[in-house]
Design a protein around this motif. Structure first.
Motif, PDB file in Angstrom:
ATOM      1  N   ASP A  31       5.388   5.045 -12.991  1.00 36.68           N
ATOM      2  CA  ASP A  31       6.632   4.788 -13.723  1.00 36.68           C
ATOM      3  C   ASP A  31       7.372   6.077 -14.064  1.00 36.68           C
ATOM      4  OD1 ASP A  31       6.180   2.069 -13.590  1.00 36.68           O
ATOM      5  OD2 ASP A  31       5.549   1.874 -15.690  1.00 36.68           O
ATOM      6  N   ARG A  32       6.614   7.148 -14.316  1.00 37.07           N
ATOM      7  CA  ARG A  32       7.234   8.447 -14.615  1.00 37.07           C
ATOM      8  C   ARG A  32       7.781   9.114 -13.358  1.00 37.07           C
ATOM      9  NH1 ARG A  32       2.673   9.057 -18.178  1.00 37.07           N
ATOM     10  NH2 ARG A  32       1.589  10.305 -16.625  1.00 37.07           N
ATOM     11  N   GLY A  33       7.460   8.541 -12.217  1.00 38.90           N
ATOM     12  CA  GLY A  33       7.936   9.114 -10.961  1.00 38.90           C
ATOM     13  C   GLY A  33       7.181  10.355 -10.545  1.00 38.90           C
ATOM     14  N   GLU A  34       5.947  10.481 -11.019  1.00 37.62           N
ATOM     15  CA  GLU A  34       5.143  11.640 -10.625  1.00 37.62           C
ATOM     16  C   GLU A  34       4.979  11.665  -9.107  1.00 37.62           C
ATOM     17  OE1 GLU A  34       1.434  12.315 -12.654  1.00 37.62           O
ATOM     18  OE2 GLU A  34       2.279  11.703 -14.582  1.00 37.62           O
ATOM     19  N   SER A  35       4.878  12.847  -8.588  1.00 41.44           N
ATOM     20  CA  SER A  35       4.654  13.019  -7.157  1.00 41.44           C
ATOM     21  C   SER A  35       3.184  12.736  -6.868  1.00 41.44           C
ATOM     22  CB  SER A  35       5.018  14.441  -6.745  1.00 41.44           C
ATOM     23  OG  SER A  35       4.745  14.627  -5.377  1.00 41.44           O
ATOM     24  N   LEU A  36       2.923  11.555  -6.294  1.00 41.73           N
ATOM     25  CA  LEU A  36       1.556  11.182  -5.973  1.00 41.73           C
ATOM     26  C   LEU A  36       1.547  10.160  -4.853  1.00 41.73           C
ATOM     27  CD1 LEU A  36       0.739   8.125  -7.258  1.00 41.73           C
ATOM     28  CD2 LEU A  36       0.949   9.424  -9.358  1.00 41.73           C
ATOM     29  N   HIS A  37       0.392  10.021  -4.255  1.00 48.67           N
ATOM     30  CA  HIS A  37       0.178   9.020  -3.211  1.00 48.67           C
ATOM     31  C   HIS A  37      -0.696   7.922  -3.808  1.00 48.67           C
ATOM     32  CE1 HIS A  37       1.760  11.692  -0.085  1.00 48.67           C
ATOM     33  NE2 HIS A  37       1.206  12.654  -0.806  1.00 48.67           N
ATOM     34  N   PHE A  38      -0.213   6.689  -3.765  1.00 47.15           N
ATOM     35  CA  PHE A  38      -0.918   5.525  -4.298  1.00 47.15           C
ATOM     36  C   PHE A  38      -1.435   4.761  -3.089  1.00 47.15           C
ATOM     37  CE2 PHE A  38      -0.385   1.432  -6.987  1.00 47.15           C
ATOM     38  CZ  PHE A  38      -1.609   1.622  -7.615  1.00 47.15           C
ATOM     39  N   VAL A  39      -2.748   4.784  -2.881  1.00 48.60           N
ATOM     40  CA  VAL A  39      -3.322   4.332  -1.618  1.00 48.60           C
ATOM     41  C   VAL A  39      -4.306   3.182  -1.818  1.00 48.60           C
ATOM     42  CG1 VAL A  39      -4.616   5.039   0.436  1.00 48.60           C
ATOM     43  CG2 VAL A  39      -3.094   6.681  -0.695  1.00 48.60           C
ATOM     44  N   ASP A  40      -4.052   2.101  -1.115  1.00 51.70           N
ATOM     45  CA  ASP A  40      -4.933   0.939  -1.080  1.00 51.70           C
ATOM     46  C   ASP A  40      -5.927   1.167   0.063  1.00 51.70           C
ATOM     47  OD1 ASP A  40      -6.003  -1.668  -0.391  1.00 51.70           O
ATOM     48  OD2 ASP A  40      -4.287  -2.593  -1.393  1.00 51.70           O
ATOM     49  N   VAL A  41      -7.225   1.176  -0.251  1.00 47.63           N
ATOM     50  CA  VAL A  41      -8.249   1.437   0.763  1.00 47.63           C
ATOM     51  C   VAL A  41      -8.966   0.174   1.221  1.00 47.63           C
ATOM     52  CG1 VAL A  41      -8.592   3.807  -0.013  1.00 47.63           C
ATOM     53  CG2 VAL A  41     -10.110   2.011  -0.885  1.00 47.63           C
TER      54      VAL A  41
END
Length: 121
Positions: A31-41
């Motif tokens: 929600d904060r828009g942090e630079s990250l990769h959200f990965v479903d494994v």
């Protein structure tokens, strides 16, 4: 789901080496828009059925093979999730062994995400 003892032992051994976050922490970072990769494994069919909004998919069976192409920056923030928080711990442990330094496993996986009422695609 009741897991086999050997699998739980393997996950518990990896868990001490892996950082974990709650679904609320993961959602707040997104929600904060942090630079990250959200990965479903999870498996392909699981991801196709539904997944957390905004997540990309790299199945646990191929993550070690494909991660360096998909996310070449080994300092990138990566939050992994699976069905209940077990496979993502194992995947996070493997990525750390490959040199990734900011890898997280989301506790409770997609089940906890759904239970929290967070957006699903």
């Amino acid at each position: 789901m009741k897991h086999n003892a050997g699998f739980v032992k393997l996950v518990d051994a990896a868990r001490v080496r892996v950082k974990e976050c709650t679904t609320a922490e993961a959602k707040a970072r997104l929600d904060r828009g942090e630079s990250l990769h959200f990965v479903d494994v999870r498996e392909d069919y699981e991801f196709a059925k539904d997944h957390a909004k905004g997540a990309c998919h790299i199945g646990k069976g191929v993550i070690e093979r494909d991660i360096e192409t998909t996310i070449p920056n080994k300092a990138a923030t990566i939050i992994l999730y699976c069905g209940g928080g077990y496979r993502s711990v194992l995947a996070a442990d493997a990525l750390q062994q490959m040199g990734y330094t900011d890898v997280w496993s989301m506790e409770g996986g997609i089940r906890a995400w759904r239970d929290s009422g967070y957006p699903i695609e």
